[in-house]
Design a protein around this motif. Structure first.
Motif, mmCIF file in Angstrom:
data_model
loop_
_atom_site.group_PDB
_atom_site.id
_atom_site.type_symbol
_atom_site.label_atom_id
_atom_site.label_comp_id
_atom_site.label_asym_id
_atom_site.label_seq_id
_atom_site.Cartn_x
_atom_site.Cartn_y
_atom_site.Cartn_z
ATOM 1 N N PRO A 118 0.839 -1.197 0.000
ATOM 2 C CA PRO A 118 0.000 0.000 0.000
ATOM 3 C C PRO A 118 0.876 1.251 0.000
ATOM 4 C CG PRO A 118 -0.726 -1.550 1.682
ATOM 5 C CD PRO A 118 0.563 -2.074 1.138
ATOM 6 N N GLY A 119 0.468 2.231 -0.745
ATOM 7 C CA GLY A 119 1.182 3.502 -0.785
ATOM 8 C C GLY A 119 2.231 3.595 -1.882
ATOM 9 N N LEU A 120 2.654 2.469 -2.454
ATOM 10 C CA LEU A 120 3.702 2.536 -3.479
ATOM 11 C C LEU A 120 3.187 3.229 -4.739
ATOM 12 C CD1 LEU A 120 6.617 1.945 -4.167
ATOM 13 C CD2 LEU A 120 5.891 -0.281 -5.060
ATOM 14 N N LEU A 121 1.982 2.911 -5.167
ATOM 15 C CA LEU A 121 1.402 3.574 -6.335
ATOM 16 C C LEU A 121 1.352 5.087 -6.112
ATOM 17 C CD1 LEU A 121 -0.162 3.306 -9.109
ATOM 18 C CD2 LEU A 121 -2.214 3.436 -7.714
ATOM 19 N N GLN A 122 0.895 5.505 -4.941
ATOM 20 C CA GLN A 122 0.821 6.932 -4.621
ATOM 21 C C GLN A 122 2.203 7.566 -4.680
ATOM 22 O OE1 GLN A 122 -1.954 8.780 -4.072
ATOM 23 N NE2 GLN A 122 -0.706 10.611 -3.843
ATOM 24 N N ARG A 123 3.180 6.892 -4.133
ATOM 25 C CA ARG A 123 4.549 7.423 -4.092
ATOM 26 C C ARG A 123 5.144 7.540 -5.499
ATOM 27 N NH1 ARG A 123 8.414 9.501 -0.366
ATOM 28 N NH2 ARG A 123 10.382 9.294 -1.440
ATOM 29 N N LEU A 124 4.885 6.556 -6.351
ATOM 30 C CA LEU A 124 5.522 6.539 -7.663
ATOM 31 C C LEU A 124 4.791 7.379 -8.704
ATOM 32 C CD1 LEU A 124 6.563 2.782 -8.010
ATOM 33 C CD2 LEU A 124 7.916 4.712 -7.163
ATOM 34 N N THR A 125 3.458 7.454 -8.620
ATOM 35 C CA THR A 125 2.696 8.117 -9.689
ATOM 36 C C THR A 125 1.758 9.197 -9.175
ATOM 37 O OG1 THR A 125 0.790 6.643 -9.632
ATOM 38 C CG2 THR A 125 2.687 5.932 -10.964
#
Length: 194
Positions: free
Chosen positions: A73-80
């Motif tokens: 969780p949170g990786l998509l937000q961090r990357l894009t």
């Protein structure tokens, strides 16, 4: 106009791979490839290579955030910034005479029109800046996908360390536990339908 690149696997004589048309600079591509390897494909280089190179019919229009499936969780937000888009294959490609074009495998002999190359080695991703050389530094598969990657061609020189700014004080990424298929659940463990 896109930023053409290729994704390839090493061969005994160089590499063989597939064309990618858009958003293929290291800043965009490396986080997706690293996260896909670490999470979606469970560190299985062959499965990742099959998906990216073998299973595509003609070429990739764009590599998308579906590669982040299974990421923490949170990786998509961090990357894009939370933006999502699917990987898309090129379709409807025809020759000048109107006949359907056939897939052309990208090799070191015909990769000259590509800005970037990503060769999926067992140790990591070799990044080739076609503006500089036929070889490039290798980004380890253990590299945090949240790292910042330079898009400067001259930074990706053979024999030099990859131009990466590693994040500081970020929590360790841990994969999301995979859900077993519904058929694998015991009757008592299956969710009740309403």
């Amino acid at each position: 106009m896109g930023t053409p690149a290729f994704i390839a696997r090493p061969t005994t004589t160089g590499y063989e791979g597939v064309h990618v048309q858009f958003d293929s600079s290291p800043r965009n591509m490396l986080p997706l490839l690293l996260a896909a390897y670490q999470f979606r494909f469970g560190r299985d280089i062959e499965a990742l290579s099959r998906y990216l190179i073998d299973d595509v019919v003609f070429a990739w229009d764009e590599i998308g955030t579906d590669l982040l499936d299974g990421s923490p969780p949170g990786l998509l937000q961090r990357l894009t910034g939370g933006e999502q888009w699917p990987s898309r294959e090129m379709t409807g490609v025809v020759n000048l005479d109107g006949t359907p074009a056939e897939r052309e495998t990208v090799t070191q002999a015909n990769s000259g029109g590509h800005h970037w190359g990503y060769i999926l080695h067992p140790a990591g991703i070799e990044v080739i800046s076609r503006q500089v050389d036929l070889r490039g530094p290798v980004v380890s598969w253990d590299t945090d996908p949240r790292a910042r990657f330079s898009d400067a061609f001259e930074g990706w020189m053979p024999g030099s360390p990859p131009p990466i700014a590693l994040p500081r004080d970020l929590p360790k990424l841990t994969p999301v536990p995979a859900q077993p298929p519904a058929a694998a659940l015991t009757p008592a463990a299956r969710p009740q339908r309403r």
